[in-house]
Structures are given as C-alpha cells and as structure tokens.
Design an enzyme around this catalytic site. Sequence first.
Site, PDB file in Angstrom:
ATOM      1  N   LYS A  77       0.843  -1.200   0.000  1.00 28.49           N
ATOM      2  CA  LYS A  77       0.000   0.000   0.000  1.00 28.49           C
ATOM      3  C   LYS A  77       0.881   1.254   0.000  1.00 28.49           C
ATOM      4  O   LYS A  77       1.969   1.245   0.607  1.00 28.49           O
ATOM      5  CB  LYS A  77      -0.890  -0.046   1.261  1.00 28.49           C
ATOM      6  CG  LYS A  77      -1.887   1.082   1.394  1.00 28.49           C
ATOM      7  CD  LYS A  77      -2.788   0.844   2.620  1.00 28.49           C
ATOM      8  CE  LYS A  77      -3.795   1.942   2.858  1.00 28.49           C
ATOM      9  NZ  LYS A  77      -4.684   1.659   4.003  1.00 28.49           N
ATOM     10  N   SER A 152      -9.666   1.588   3.306  1.00 28.77           N
ATOM     11  CA  SER A 152      -8.873   2.432   2.464  1.00 28.77           C
ATOM     12  C   SER A 152      -7.874   1.688   1.581  1.00 28.77           C
ATOM     13  O   SER A 152      -7.383   2.259   0.604  1.00 28.77           O
ATOM     14  CB  SER A 152      -8.087   3.423   3.333  1.00 28.77           C
ATOM     15  OG  SER A 152      -7.212   2.746   4.200  1.00 28.77           O
ATOM     16  N   SER A 176      -9.630  -1.163   7.300  1.00 33.90           N
ATOM     17  CA  SER A 176      -9.153  -0.940   5.929  1.00 33.90           C
ATOM     18  C   SER A 176      -8.503  -2.124   5.244  1.00 33.90           C
ATOM     19  O   SER A 176      -8.180  -2.033   4.057  1.00 33.90           O
ATOM     20  CB  SER A 176      -8.167   0.225   5.895  1.00 33.90           C
ATOM     21  OG  SER A 176      -8.883   1.415   5.889  1.00 33.90           O
TER      22      SER A 176
HETATM   23  N1  GLN Z   1     -13.196   3.217   7.110  1.00 28.27           N
HETATM   24  C1  GLN Z   1     -12.327   3.537   8.185  1.00 28.27           C
HETATM   25  C2  GLN Z   1     -12.015   5.006   8.173  1.00 28.27           C
HETATM   26  O1  GLN Z   1     -12.380   5.645   7.256  1.00 28.27           O
HETATM   27  C3  GLN Z   1     -11.104   2.682   8.114  1.00 28.27           C
HETATM   28  C4  GLN Z   1      -9.826   3.365   7.869  1.00 28.27           C
HETATM   29  C5  GLN Z   1      -8.625   2.478   8.023  1.00 28.27           C
HETATM   30  O2  GLN Z   1      -8.715   1.367   8.548  1.00 28.27           O
HETATM   31  N2  GLN Z   1      -7.486   2.996   7.600  1.00 28.27           N
HETATM   32  O3  GLN Z   1     -11.443   5.508   9.088  1.00 28.27           O
END
Ligand code: GLN
Length: 483
Positions: A77, A152, A176
């Site tokens: 990532k 994400s 995420s």
């Molecule tokens: N959907 C969550 C957020 O927007 C997850 C983000 C993550 O795990 N980086 O914060």
Amino acid sequence: MFPIKSIKQYHTQLLNGQTNCAETLQYYLDQAERNNHLNAFVEVYTEEAKQKAIELDIARNNGEPLKKLHGVVIAIKDVICYKAHTVTASSAILKNFTSLYTATALQLLLDEDAIIIGNCNCDEFAMGSTNENSVYGNVLNAINELKVPGGSSGGSAVAVQADMCMISLGSDTGGSVRQPADFCGIIGLKPSYGQISRYGLLAYASSFDQIGIFGKNLDDVALLLSIMSKHDPMDSTMVAMPSSNLSPIVAEKDKKIKYCYFSQALNHPSLDKEIKEKTKSLLSQLKTDGHLVDEIEFDLLDYIVPAYYVLTTAEASSNLSRYDGTRFGHQSSLPAQDLNEFYFNNRTEAFGLEVKRRIMLGTFVLSTGYYDAYYSKAQKIRTLLVQKMDAIFKEYDVILMPTSPETAFDLGQNDKDPIAMYLADIYTVLANLTGIAAISLPLFSHTNNMPFGLQVMSNKADELTLLEVSQSLMNQFYTNQVV
Ligand code: GLN
C-alpha cells in the site's frame, strides 16, 4: 499454472523446473497491464522487479537454497516506506516524496527474497471506506466495475483479487484491510496491535494502525504474518510474540470450538437481510456440528463508531501536523506574509476534503472546553471495550460477526454523506479500539453477485487460534464461488 495457487506450490514448481521467477513475474506484470483501468497501482516497479527475478533464477540454478519468499510477487500500500521509492499516502501533499528508509515489515519480506511489484492506490492517508478519496482517482472492483473495492486499502485488495500479485500489504486502522477483502472476495487479516512493526508505516492514528495482509489462501497469509512478527526496537509499541508456530497452520480436525456472536450485531437495522440470514445459517450449522455457539449481549455496539471517530481524528490531527511544507510535502507558490499563512496555503492546497474534515474534527475534540466532553469520554468507552473483550475471551475462543453491513457500494453512492459512510464501519472498528486480532474470510456470495465475508476475531496476541479456527471454517464453508 498461473495464477499461482499458493507459495508452497509455487516453490515446488520452481524446484521441479516447471516455472521460474522471471516467467512468473511476467504473468503478474501482464495482469497489471491488462487491468490498468482498475487503477490499483500507483506505480509498477517493472524493471527492478524483472532484475530481481533474474537474479533469483540464477541463484536458484546455482543451487542456493530457497528463502521463505523466494520470488513471491508482493504489492504494498502507498503508505509503506520503501527506500528510494515514492510514498505518498495517495495525497497531493506528498506527491513525488521519496522514502528515505524501508519499513521494517517490508524489509523482513525483502530479506526473504520477495519481489515487490509496485505500490497500491488507497484513500488519502488511509481515511475512507471506498478508495474514492485518492489523489490518483478511484479504484474499481474487478468483480463489478461499477462498484468500489472498499477502502482504504482498495488498491492492495484489487491487486490480489485480479491476480496482479500473489499477496499484498495494506494497513488497518478501522477496517481498511478486512472491509476491502470483504468487498473483493479475498482474505484480509488485521493482526493484534503490536504484532507487526509500524516503523515506516505513515501514521493515521498511531494507537490503532496495524499493517495487514491480503491473500487468497490462509497458508500464504500465515506465512507472511510469521515472517513480519518480529520484535523491532524501532517501534516501542511492539509486543514480542512468538511467531514460529503460526505457519503452517495445523488445524486440528474435529476440534470443538467455543464461538460467540453479539445479538446486537446480527440484529442491527443497518445489516443487509441476506448477509444476516446467511451468517445465521452458518452459525446454526456450527451448532449442529457440535461446537459451542452462544449469542451474547453487547450493549456497547452503538458507541463504538463515535468513539473510533473521536479518537482516530484526534490522533490524526496531531500526526498530520508534520505535513506543513517546511521539511517535506507540498509548497504553495502563493506569497505568504508569515509562517501561519505559509502553512495555511500549503495545507489548504494539498490535503483532500476528507483529510481536512478529520483534521478539523480531531482538533475540535482535543480543544479546551470540549476535551472532556468528547476525547475523555471516548477513552473511557475504549477502556470499557477492552474490559469487555478480556471477559469474553476468558470464555470463548473467537467472536464471529459480519465484516460489513452491506456488500460493495456503488461508485459515488456515499459521496455526499460522510456520516453514513462512517456508520458502515460498525463491525470493524471494535478490533482496532481493543487491539484484538481479526480476519475477514470470503465465505459467502450474495444474490446481487457480490461476495461478502465472515469476520473472525480472537484475543490479543492469539493469532494462532485465529488462524486455526479460520482454517477450519475455510475448509468447511469456502466454495470459491465468486473469485
Ligand atoms: N473506514 C475507516 C475510516 O475511514 C477505516 C480506515 C482504516 O482502517 N485505515 O477511518
């Protein structure tokens, strides 16, 4: 022969001369090329990956023994530092920024002769659930290109889903890794907090962030976890945990497992009917098979999303203050009268909307007068949740729950309503608030033709149970209908 089914099988094929690293890598490079429109990669490291594959083939042909990840094609990532490669968190503020060092987790993979094929698109600074908050644009779900891949870590998920690599790394602060795995029909693991070093992972919310793993089979995921589970003096929040017994997974056949699930989670009004029904029928099958399957009360469910968004935005407002354009990051060409205006111009121009929203929310909840009303309260909820998890894992091996209340959203569906988007994190943020381990297993297929997963959670530092139980669930219920 392609795509490679597992690392173990790949290594057998290499040793038998049925394939070599160069040819295998070429398959994944071709896939990345063919699927370019899915927008999963920020950059594909074509030439250096090819060079590495050739070196590995020569070494193997000279009789050198295979290291654990010899020739394994891995994507990362765009929040994981890789020396001399750009890392941007898919944000304009870091555009063209080059890593000065390599993240410990990634170094451990390189030390085992992995081939890094490229870095993957994600929501800006890992904030989001759809991969629509990226300076590089959306990522498309390969099963249905009108759908999001989740976020994400959407690019990392699609890179595995569409066979553009064998396995990938994401980061999971509130789901995420698990949620995009759920949306894409693959496996996504978030280890316990402290299991994998965060050194070299761009921070969103430091007391929540963990590097996670996407894959198509559990053995590969377990192997990567065991390699990266190594104490690192550069991350003081690491907990040294034994890793040697994590791979291969030896699930004892016929072992009776103590499962529980939360009645509030399965009866939540936001949960899609079919996800509810299919999850319930899996639970009753487990009961029929003689496992303990208890429904328990979890009256804190409605507090976890607010607590998560108060605490993570507070941490983000502090973590992201370093991106001011002074030492690194975007510098505006507008004239500035003083330092504040200089910061203001740089940050206004280069941060995206969602990141700005969270920085402001986080600054607000930490401000004098509101600190006790929001930040302290959320910390108290976090403590209650940790106590609740401790009590549950005294009685049960794992908790089962859906990964997401819905299957993959349509592109653009939640553009206007950030709160609706936040609420969809209802099943994933608990693991990050409490530091426990969790995984999404691609066990189900919806009549809308999208996949969805089952989430399994184990106690902190008990990845062994998590993987063993997951293996037995995959053996029994995985049908590979979708992917
Ligand atoms: N959907 C969550 C957020 O927007 C997850 C983000 C993550 O795990 N980086 O914060």
